[in-house]
Design an enzyme around this catalytic site. Structure first.
Site, PDB file in Angstrom:
ATOM      1  N   ASP A  29       0.849  -1.190   0.000  1.00  0.00           N
ATOM      2  CA  ASP A  29       0.000   0.000   0.000  1.00  0.00           C
ATOM      3  C   ASP A  29       0.885   1.241   0.000  1.00  0.00           C
ATOM      4  O   ASP A  29       1.870   1.329   0.737  1.00  0.00           O
ATOM      5  CB  ASP A  29      -0.904  -0.017   1.247  1.00  0.00           C
ATOM      6  N   GLN A  90     -15.101   1.962   0.935  1.00  0.00           N
ATOM      7  CA  GLN A  90     -14.130   1.569  -0.097  1.00  0.00           C
ATOM      8  C   GLN A  90     -13.767   2.772  -0.967  1.00  0.00           C
ATOM      9  O   GLN A  90     -14.641   3.360  -1.614  1.00  0.00           O
ATOM     10  CB  GLN A  90     -14.746   0.465  -0.963  1.00  0.00           C
ATOM     11  N   GLU A  91     -12.463   3.086  -0.987  1.00  0.00           N
ATOM     12  CA  GLU A  91     -11.996   4.235  -1.769  1.00  0.00           C
ATOM     13  C   GLU A  91     -11.730   3.824  -3.221  1.00  0.00           C
ATOM     14  O   GLU A  91     -12.156   4.507  -4.152  1.00  0.00           O
ATOM     15  CB  GLU A  91     -10.715   4.763  -1.103  1.00  0.00           C
ATOM     16  N   HIS A  96     -10.224  -5.457  -3.307  1.00  0.00           N
ATOM     17  CA  HIS A  96      -8.888  -5.681  -2.727  1.00  0.00           C
ATOM     18  C   HIS A  96      -9.015  -6.098  -1.275  1.00  0.00           C
ATOM     19  O   HIS A  96      -9.888  -5.631  -0.542  1.00  0.00           O
ATOM     20  CB  HIS A  96      -7.987  -4.448  -2.860  1.00  0.00           C
ATOM     21  N   HIS A  98      -6.991  -6.063   2.233  1.00  0.00           N
ATOM     22  CA  HIS A  98      -5.861  -5.476   2.967  1.00  0.00           C
ATOM     23  C   HIS A  98      -5.270  -6.533   3.896  1.00  0.00           C
ATOM     24  O   HIS A  98      -6.018  -7.203   4.624  1.00  0.00           O
ATOM     25  CB  HIS A  98      -6.320  -4.325   3.864  1.00  0.00           C
TER      26      HIS A  98
HETATM   27  P1  5GP Z   1      -9.897   1.146   0.461  1.00  0.00           P
HETATM   28  O1  5GP Z   1     -10.253   2.315   1.322  1.00  0.00           O
HETATM   29  O2  5GP Z   1     -10.468   1.290  -0.942  1.00  0.00           O
HETATM   30  O3  5GP Z   1     -10.204  -0.171   1.086  1.00  0.00           O
HETATM   31  O4  5GP Z   1      -8.315   1.172   0.332  1.00  0.00           O
HETATM   32  C1  5GP Z   1      -7.616   1.676  -0.766  1.00  0.00           C
HETATM   33  C2  5GP Z   1      -6.160   1.616  -0.451  1.00  0.00           C
HETATM   34  O5  5GP Z   1      -5.426   1.801  -1.649  1.00  0.00           O
HETATM   35  C3  5GP Z   1      -5.673   2.687   0.537  1.00  0.00           C
HETATM   36  O6  5GP Z   1      -5.079   2.050   1.672  1.00  0.00           O
HETATM   37  C4  5GP Z   1      -4.668   3.503  -0.270  1.00  0.00           C
HETATM   38  O7  5GP Z   1      -3.560   3.923   0.497  1.00  0.00           O
HETATM   39  C5  5GP Z   1      -4.266   2.538  -1.368  1.00  0.00           C
HETATM   40  N1  5GP Z   1      -3.853   3.182  -2.602  1.00  0.00           N
HETATM   41  C6  5GP Z   1      -4.502   4.191  -3.241  1.00  0.00           C
HETATM   42  N2  5GP Z   1      -3.848   4.518  -4.395  1.00  0.00           N
HETATM   43  C7  5GP Z   1      -2.777   3.689  -4.472  1.00  0.00           C
HETATM   44  C8  5GP Z   1      -1.716   3.540  -5.441  1.00  0.00           C
HETATM   45  O8  5GP Z   1      -1.640   4.236  -6.453  1.00  0.00           O
HETATM   46  N3  5GP Z   1      -0.788   2.594  -5.184  1.00  0.00           N
HETATM   47  C9  5GP Z   1      -0.845   1.797  -4.067  1.00  0.00           C
HETATM   48  N4  5GP Z   1       0.139   0.901  -3.919  1.00  0.00           N
HETATM   49  N5  5GP Z   1      -1.826   1.900  -3.144  1.00  0.00           N
HETATM   50  C10 5GP Z   1      -2.783   2.842  -3.345  1.00  0.00           C
END
Ligand code: 5GP
Ligand code: ZN
Length: 121
Positions: A29, A90-91, A96, A98
């Site tokens: 991440d 979810q961003e 995915h 974690h």
């Molecule tokens: P979510 O909130 O969708 O479960 O988590 C998305 C995750 O993707 C976040 O922890 C964020 O730091 C990670 N992330 C966002 N953009 C990128 C990227 O360009 N590269 C990587 N390696 N991680 C990313």
């Protein structure tokens, strides 16, 4: 499709990939909660838990055991949790999982340095 994680899968955006096979990619991440925070994604686009194929879901779970072992071996955390966000939580709208290590003494190193520790033999 304009999907960030599809671009990572297609190598259009670089990533610190620590494992990949035909079905999944595992990479660090970019904004980690802790050292070794890893994301496991399917190589095919699915949005979330509602639309992901069972075959891919099983592959991700299978690989999560491998990643947990790798992180335990290389980084020696005190615990590891698995999290998968949906809906407003979810961003990035590409499924995915974690994998988030926990350290009693919170260390925070550069992602690049953690990558080197994980991939070296
Ligand atoms: P979510 O909130 O969708 O479960 O988590 C998305 C995750 O993707 C976040 O922890 C964020 O730091 C990670 N992330 C966002 N953009 C990128 C990227 O360009 N590269 C990587 N390696 N991680 C990313
Ligand atoms: Zn995608």
């Amino acid at each position: 499709m304009d999907c960030l994680f599809c671009k990572i899968n297609n190598n259009e955006i670089p990533s610190y990939t620590i494992y990949e096979d035909e079905f999944v990619r595992c990479f660090l991440d970019i904004n980690p909660i802790s050292d070794g925070h890893t994301l496991i994604i399917p190589k095919k686009h699915f949005t979330d838990i509602n639309d992901i194929d069972l075959k891919y879901l099983c592959k991700i779970q299978e690989v999560s055991k491998r990643i947990v072992k790798l992180l335990n071996d290389k980084l020696k955390p005190d615990g590891i949790k698995l999290v998968q966000n949906n809906g407003v939580l979810q961003e990035v709208k590409h499924y995915h999982l974690h994998v988030i290590p926990h350290y009693n003494k919170n260390k925070k190193n550069k992602v690049e340095d953690i990558y080197k520790i994980i991939v070296k033999n």
